[in-house]
Design a protein around this motif. Structure first.
Motif, PDB file in Angstrom:
ATOM      1  N   ALA A 170       0.817  -1.222   0.000  1.00 28.41           N
ATOM      2  CA  ALA A 170       0.000   0.000   0.000  1.00 28.41           C
ATOM      3  C   ALA A 170       0.844   1.262   0.000  1.00 28.41           C
ATOM      4  CB  ALA A 170      -0.974  -0.010   1.177  1.00 28.41           C
ATOM      5  N   PRO A 171       1.837   1.400   0.887  1.00 26.54           N
ATOM      6  CA  PRO A 171       2.668   2.604   0.816  1.00 26.54           C
ATOM      7  C   PRO A 171       3.482   2.693  -0.470  1.00 26.54           C
ATOM      8  CG  PRO A 171       3.462   1.112   2.522  1.00 26.54           C
ATOM      9  CD  PRO A 171       2.146   0.587   2.086  1.00 26.54           C
ATOM     10  N   ALA A 172       3.890   1.538  -1.034  1.00 23.47           N
ATOM     11  CA  ALA A 172       4.630   1.567  -2.295  1.00 23.47           C
ATOM     12  C   ALA A 172       3.761   2.143  -3.412  1.00 23.47           C
ATOM     13  CB  ALA A 172       5.102   0.162  -2.654  1.00 23.47           C
ATOM     14  N   ILE A 173       2.508   1.696  -3.483  1.00 23.30           N
ATOM     15  CA  ILE A 173       1.594   2.212  -4.503  1.00 23.30           C
ATOM     16  C   ILE A 173       1.282   3.681  -4.235  1.00 23.30           C
ATOM     17  CG2 ILE A 173      -0.735   2.016  -5.460  1.00 23.30           C
ATOM     18  CD1 ILE A 173      -0.514  -1.026  -4.962  1.00 23.30           C
ATOM     19  N   PRO A 189       2.993   1.252 -11.590  1.00 26.34           N
ATOM     20  CA  PRO A 189       3.465  -0.139 -11.651  1.00 26.34           C
ATOM     21  C   PRO A 189       3.010  -0.934 -10.428  1.00 26.34           C
ATOM     22  CG  PRO A 189       5.257   1.436 -12.005  1.00 26.34           C
ATOM     23  CD  PRO A 189       4.092   2.210 -11.492  1.00 26.34           C
ATOM     24  N   VAL A 190       2.583  -2.169 -10.668  1.00 29.07           N
ATOM     25  CA  VAL A 190       2.124  -3.038  -9.586  1.00 29.07           C
ATOM     26  C   VAL A 190       2.568  -4.474  -9.838  1.00 29.07           C
ATOM     27  CG1 VAL A 190       0.110  -1.675  -8.907  1.00 29.07           C
ATOM     28  CG2 VAL A 190      -0.103  -3.333 -10.767  1.00 29.07           C
ATOM     29  N   GLU A 237      -6.808  -0.249  -6.595  1.00 28.99           N
ATOM     30  CA  GLU A 237      -7.826   0.582  -7.246  1.00 28.99           C
ATOM     31  C   GLU A 237      -8.380   1.633  -6.285  1.00 28.99           C
ATOM     32  OE1 GLU A 237      -8.468   0.822 -10.286  1.00 28.99           O
ATOM     33  OE2 GLU A 237      -7.980  -1.079 -11.262  1.00 28.99           O
ATOM     34  N   HIS A 238      -8.533   1.256  -5.018  1.00 34.76           N
ATOM     35  CA  HIS A 238      -8.965   2.224  -4.004  1.00 34.76           C
ATOM     36  C   HIS A 238      -7.998   3.402  -3.955  1.00 34.76           C
ATOM     37  CE1 HIS A 238     -12.495   0.871  -1.817  1.00 34.76           C
ATOM     38  NE2 HIS A 238     -12.014  -0.355  -1.677  1.00 34.76           N
ATOM     39  N   LEU A 239      -6.710   3.082  -3.928  1.00 32.40           N
ATOM     40  CA  LEU A 239      -5.703   4.133  -3.859  1.00 32.40           C
ATOM     41  C   LEU A 239      -5.715   5.006  -5.112  1.00 32.40           C
ATOM     42  CD1 LEU A 239      -2.748   2.233  -2.162  1.00 32.40           C
ATOM     43  CD2 LEU A 239      -3.675   4.424  -1.398  1.00 32.40           C
ATOM     44  N   VAL A 240      -5.797   4.375  -6.280  1.00 32.50           N
ATOM     45  CA  VAL A 240      -5.818   5.131  -7.535  1.00 32.50           C
ATOM     46  C   VAL A 240      -7.034   6.052  -7.595  1.00 32.50           C
ATOM     47  CG1 VAL A 240      -6.162   4.871 -10.037  1.00 32.50           C
ATOM     48  CG2 VAL A 240      -4.393   3.541  -8.872  1.00 32.50           C
ATOM     49  N   SER A 241      -8.154   5.603  -7.028  1.00 32.48           N
ATOM     50  CA  SER A 241      -9.363   6.429  -7.041  1.00 32.48           C
ATOM     51  C   SER A 241      -9.198   7.695  -6.212  1.00 32.48           C
ATOM     52  CB  SER A 241     -10.564   5.634  -6.528  1.00 32.48           C
ATOM     53  OG  SER A 241     -10.500   5.453  -5.116  1.00 32.48           O
ATOM     54  N   ALA A 251       1.001  -3.775 -14.875  1.00 28.95           N
ATOM     55  CA  ALA A 251       1.736  -4.909 -14.318  1.00 28.95           C
ATOM     56  C   ALA A 251       3.233  -4.761 -14.546  1.00 28.95           C
ATOM     57  CB  ALA A 251       1.238  -6.209 -14.948  1.00 28.95           C
ATOM     58  N   ASP A 252       4.019  -5.054 -13.514  1.00 25.59           N
ATOM     59  CA  ASP A 252       5.477  -4.990 -13.586  1.00 25.59           C
ATOM     60  C   ASP A 252       6.027  -6.319 -13.066  1.00 25.59           C
ATOM     61  OD1 ASP A 252       8.179  -4.580 -13.345  1.00 25.59           O
ATOM     62  OD2 ASP A 252       8.011  -2.623 -12.373  1.00 25.59           O
ATOM     63  N   PRO A 253       6.611  -7.146 -13.960  1.00 19.53           N
ATOM     64  CA  PRO A 253       7.127  -8.454 -13.539  1.00 19.53           C
ATOM     65  C   PRO A 253       8.174  -8.357 -12.428  1.00 19.53           C
ATOM     66  CG  PRO A 253       7.056  -8.299 -15.934  1.00 19.53           C
ATOM     67  CD  PRO A 253       6.771  -6.935 -15.413  1.00 19.53           C
ATOM     68  N   GLU A 254       8.895  -7.247 -12.356  1.00 17.68           N
ATOM     69  CA  GLU A 254       9.936  -7.085 -11.340  1.00 17.68           C
ATOM     70  C   GLU A 254       9.360  -7.018  -9.928  1.00 17.68           C
ATOM     71  OE1 GLU A 254      13.293  -7.056 -11.774  1.00 17.68           O
ATOM     72  OE2 GLU A 254      12.823  -7.646 -13.829  1.00 17.68           O
ATOM     73  N   LEU A 255       8.075  -6.740  -9.825  1.00 18.97           N
ATOM     74  CA  LEU A 255       7.435  -6.603  -8.512  1.00 18.97           C
ATOM     75  C   LEU A 255       6.761  -7.897  -8.039  1.00 18.97           C
ATOM     76  CD1 LEU A 255       5.849  -3.061  -8.976  1.00 18.97           C
ATOM     77  CD2 LEU A 255       7.966  -3.659  -7.773  1.00 18.97           C
ATOM     78  N   GLN A 256       6.912  -8.975  -8.813  1.00 18.20           N
ATOM     79  CA  GLN A 256       6.313 -10.259  -8.444  1.00 18.20           C
ATOM     80  C   GLN A 256       7.172 -10.977  -7.413  1.00 18.20           C
ATOM     81  OE1 GLN A 256       3.493 -11.673  -9.644  1.00 18.20           O
ATOM     82  NE2 GLN A 256       2.963 -10.206 -11.245  1.00 18.20           N
ATOM     83  N   ARG A 257       6.538 -11.622  -6.433  1.00 14.74           N
ATOM     84  CA  ARG A 257       7.248 -12.468  -5.478  1.00 14.74           C
ATOM     85  C   ARG A 257       7.360 -13.883  -6.031  1.00 14.74           C
ATOM     86  NH1 ARG A 257       4.463 -10.805   0.326  1.00 14.74           N
ATOM     87  NH2 ARG A 257       5.473  -8.767   0.543  1.00 14.74           N
ATOM     88  N   PRO A 258       8.379 -14.666  -5.589  1.00 14.37           N
ATOM     89  CA  PRO A 258       8.539 -16.034  -6.104  1.00 14.37           C
ATOM     90  C   PRO A 258       7.306 -16.899  -5.856  1.00 14.37           C
ATOM     91  CG  PRO A 258      10.485 -15.364  -4.865  1.00 14.37           C
ATOM     92  CD  PRO A 258       9.452 -14.294  -4.662  1.00 14.37           C
TER      93      PRO A 258
END
Length: 302
Positions: A170-173, A189-190, A237-241, A251-258
């Motif tokens: 949440a703080p990152a977004i 990016p998410v 989406e709440h934050l973007v609103s 979507a950013d593949p670098e932000l995916q966890r294993p």
């Protein structure tokens, strides 16, 4: 009540110390910067002998779930061995009541049929961080059964609020949205938006911690959660609103966890019944507070 708080300089620790102070407690907060390393058992024993607290809130430890994949031994040692050192020091120095804060990640991979998660749901840790928290949880139980140290185990589900680092979603977004507002951009990016999480405001969480210290049953575990879940996508989406200009998620593949636990939704019945606690702060308020905090932060840098 004289309260020792480990991890006092962390996100939850700062909120907890503030809340305890408002309740009239004498608060001694320690952290890595100004207190003993939890892995230094001699120093931890000396701390307990000097302070002689009535209660100990143990928040200190490794909190970065994603980084535990890269540093599994470090995460395990801090969370498991560090907790063991603290508990042994408490046993040797007056046996203060201890709130041992664990995580809902200990439950790990649950099926839809097992929801909501109760305190009796089996542990199935997915991440190295979660495995380290299973060990810490069971060490706290052993301290009660083996030494009669009054431990209360807390399994906290996701919590948000002002002051949380951008290692969390949440703080990152919110930071990305604030930067976009400043720079006139519109792409946010998410990572993976499909996991579902049970989310509570940190200011409600610390209320639950103190109530459990007063009313919780020694040796028991308690979920601290809202009993409701939403997807990370809904949260984003709440934050973007709340943004001051139109934006979209990308979507950013670098932000995916294993590996990602698909869903965590807790049952707060045990907590509610013994303390009367229920969440009071709405998610919309929490997200607005987080976004406003990052707007101020990014306005002072480029």
């Amino acid at each position: 009540m004289k309260a020792l708080v480990t991890g006092a300089a962390g996100f939850v620790g700062r909120h907890l110390c503030a809340h305890l102070g408002l309740q009239g407690d004498t608060v001694i907060g320690v952290d890595r910067a100004d207190g003993p390393d939890l892995l230094d058992s001699v120093a931890v024993h000396a701390l307990l002998a000097e302070i002689k607290p009535d209660v100990v809130y143990h928040l200190g430890g490794w909190s970065d779930v994603g980084a535990s994949w890269d540093f599994p031994l470090d995460a395990f040692r801090v969370n498991a061995e560090g907790t063991l050192n603290l508990l042994q020091a408490c046993v040797a120095n007056g046996k203060p009541r201890v709130l041992a804060v664990s995580s809902a990640d200990v439950y790990g991979r649950v099926t839809q049929q097992e929801l909501p998660i109760t305190e009796s749901t089996p542990f199935r840790p997915v991440t190295p961080y979660a495995a380290s928290k299973v060990a810490a949880d069971q060490l706290a139980l052993q301290a009660w059964l083996g030494h009669q140290l009054e431990t209360i185990r807390v399994r906290a589900f996701n919590h948000l609020g002002p002051g949380q680092t951008t290692r969390f979603v949440a703080p990152a977004i919110a930071e990305r949205i604030a930067i976009n507002e400043r720079d006139g951009l519109n792409s946010v990016p998410v990572g993976n938006l499909t996991p579902r999480r049970d989310i509570t405001d940190v200011r409600d969480v610390v209320r639950a911690y103190r109530l459990l210290m007063e009313k919780g049953e020694a040796g028991e575990a308690y979920n601290v959660c809202s009993g409701h879940d939403l997807t990370i996508g809904d949260l984003a989406e709440h934050l973007v609103s709340l943004a001051s200009s139109p934006m979209h998620l990308e979507a950013d593949p670098e932000l995916q966890r294993p590996v990602e636990t698909p869903v965590l939704r807790g049952d707060p019945t045990r907590l509610n019944s013994i303390t009367g606690w229920t969440p009071q702060i709405r998610l919309e308020t929490t997200l607005q507070d987080i976004l406003d905090e990052h707007r101020v932060a990014v306005s002072t840098r480029r």
